[in-house]
Scaffold this motif. Structure first.
Motif, PDB file in Angstrom:
ATOM      1  N   ALA A 188       0.831  -1.211   0.000  1.00 19.31           N
ATOM      2  CA  ALA A 188       0.000   0.000   0.000  1.00 19.31           C
ATOM      3  C   ALA A 188       0.862   1.256   0.000  1.00 19.31           C
ATOM      4  CB  ALA A 188      -0.930  -0.005   1.206  1.00 19.31           C
ATOM      5  N   VAL A 191       2.095   1.726  -3.550  1.00 21.57           N
ATOM      6  CA  VAL A 191       1.011   2.216  -4.402  1.00 21.57           C
ATOM      7  C   VAL A 191       0.737   3.688  -4.120  1.00 21.57           C
ATOM      8  CG1 VAL A 191      -1.468   2.010  -4.876  1.00 21.57           C
ATOM      9  CG2 VAL A 191      -0.059  -0.051  -4.694  1.00 21.57           C
ATOM     10  N   GLU A 192       0.746   4.070  -2.847  1.00 21.25           N
ATOM     11  CA  GLU A 192       0.513   5.470  -2.479  1.00 21.25           C
ATOM     12  C   GLU A 192       1.521   6.393  -3.145  1.00 21.25           C
ATOM     13  OE1 GLU A 192      -1.438   8.384  -1.366  1.00 21.25           O
ATOM     14  OE2 GLU A 192      -2.059   6.694  -0.120  1.00 21.25           O
ATOM     15  N   ASP A 198      -6.908   8.429  -7.488  1.00 20.75           N
ATOM     16  CA  ASP A 198      -7.570   7.287  -6.853  1.00 20.75           C
ATOM     17  C   ASP A 198      -7.926   6.209  -7.867  1.00 20.75           C
ATOM     18  OD1 ASP A 198      -7.358   8.672  -4.500  1.00 20.75           O
ATOM     19  OD2 ASP A 198      -9.442   9.352  -4.465  1.00 20.75           O
ATOM     20  N   ARG A 201      -4.996   3.701  -8.622  1.00 20.40           N
ATOM     21  CA  ARG A 201      -4.380   2.938  -7.532  1.00 20.40           C
ATOM     22  C   ARG A 201      -4.683   1.435  -7.605  1.00 20.40           C
ATOM     23  NH1 ARG A 201      -2.513   7.355  -4.824  1.00 20.40           N
ATOM     24  NH2 ARG A 201      -3.984   9.071  -4.520  1.00 20.40           N
ATOM     25  N   PRO A 240       0.491   5.176   3.988  1.00 17.92           N
ATOM     26  CA  PRO A 240      -0.533   5.251   2.948  1.00 17.92           C
ATOM     27  C   PRO A 240      -1.896   5.639   3.493  1.00 17.92           C
ATOM     28  CG  PRO A 240      -0.176   2.967   3.587  1.00 17.92           C
ATOM     29  CD  PRO A 240       0.838   3.792   4.335  1.00 17.92           C
ATOM     30  N   SER A 244      -5.419   3.751  -0.902  1.00 14.77           N
ATOM     31  CA  SER A 244      -4.312   2.893  -1.334  1.00 14.77           C
ATOM     32  C   SER A 244      -4.343   1.548  -0.614  1.00 14.77           C
ATOM     33  CB  SER A 244      -2.971   3.593  -1.079  1.00 14.77           C
ATOM     34  OG  SER A 244      -2.812   4.689  -1.946  1.00 14.77           O
TER      35      SER A 244
END
Length: 287
Positions: A188, A191-192, A198, A201, A240, A244
């Motif tokens: 996470a 990904v953040e 959004d 993600r 995050p 995420s």
């Protein structure tokens, strides 16, 4: 002459009546000495503050409050936060207390910050008397807490200690996220940091999971070691946000294996290395 005198007496009586009425509206609502905590949200104007003070039983006249704040120039200086007020305060005492500023203040921690950056956010807002000591305490307590400091908007007293702040952030994580494996939290955090919107993600989460399953290096720019080593970093690289975290819990499948962002922040996906190289030439190497 008699008519003039009567007119003057009438005007004087009217003025006195108005004065007495206005004065009565500045007096305390009651003799109650118990404190009331009054919250002003971000973006709340003087008019709404006046109405809320009336509803909370802290002033008699919202109109007088608005007028005074407007003509004194204080209306634009109202700070968001929590105030400790009393029903036995006069209107002018209430205004004076609000003008002093809140006893508690809002602090917004955005998604994707590292613990060092979070510490600086609190120092900048709370302005502790010994910022170096505050910083050291914050970093010592959060030594193994990267990833668990939940990004949110918090209300803290000006003299909040690092331990109070950290406990609140960890409790918020437990409340909003709950149980999650370290591996998913690490993902996470990647990904953040790797994404900008959004919508992308879950797709990027799916791509990174595909690379892991295929035993590819993740090759994410935010964690350089993933270019040389297989697998995830040993710990989250940042903290995050909830979107995420949800993205790695429910990643979106796609035919893509590669992605990049152009100079405007738009994402471009690719199914093959050849397509990705074309995107690099088109979006990153050209001016």
């Amino acid at each position: 002459m008699k008519k003039l005198l009567i007119s003057l007496l009438f005007l004087l009586a009217s003025f006195l009546s108005v004065f007495i009425f206005v004065y009565s509206q500045t007096k305390p609502v009651s003799k109650d000495t118990s404190a009331k905590y009054f919250l002003i949200l971000k973006g709340t104007g003087a008019s709404q503050v006046a109405d809320n003070l009336k509803k909370s039983g802290l002033i008699r006249s919202p109109l007088l409050f608005k007028a005074y704040m407007k003509f004194s120039g204080l209306a634009q200086k109202i700070q968001a936060g929590q105030y400790k007020l009393y029903p036995n305060y006069s209107l002018f005492k209430v205004i004076s207390e609000i003008n002093k500023g809140p006893i508690e203040v809002w602090v917004t921690i955005p998604e994707g910050l590292r613990k060092e950056q979070i510490a600086e956010k609190y120092i900048n807002v709370l302005n502790p008397p010994d910022s170096e000591s505050f910083r050291n305490d914050f970093l010592n307590i959060t030594k193994n807490k990267e990833g668990y400091l939940f990004p949110d908007t918090y209300l803290f007293p000006w003299d909040a200690s690092p331990s109070l702040i950290i406990n609140k952030m960890l409790a918020t994580f437990d409340e909003k996220v709950g149980e999650i494996s370290l591996e998913k939290l690490v993902m996470a955090s990647l990904v953040e940091e790797e994404t900008k919107t959004d919508l992308e993600r879950p797709i990027v989460a799916g791509i990174l999971y595909k690379r892991l399953k295929a035993r590819w290096p993740l090759q994410v720019d935010v964690a350089p070691e993933t270019y040389q080593k297989l697998g995830l970093p040993q710990a989250p690289i940042a903290n995050p946000g909830l979107i995420s975290i949800k993205a790695v819990l429910t990643p979106e499948g796609s035919p893509y294996w590669f992605y990049l962002h152009d100079s405007s922040g738009n994402i471009h996906y690719a199914k093959t290395a050849e397509e990705h190289n074309l995107n690099v030439s088109k979006y990153l190497l050209t001016r």
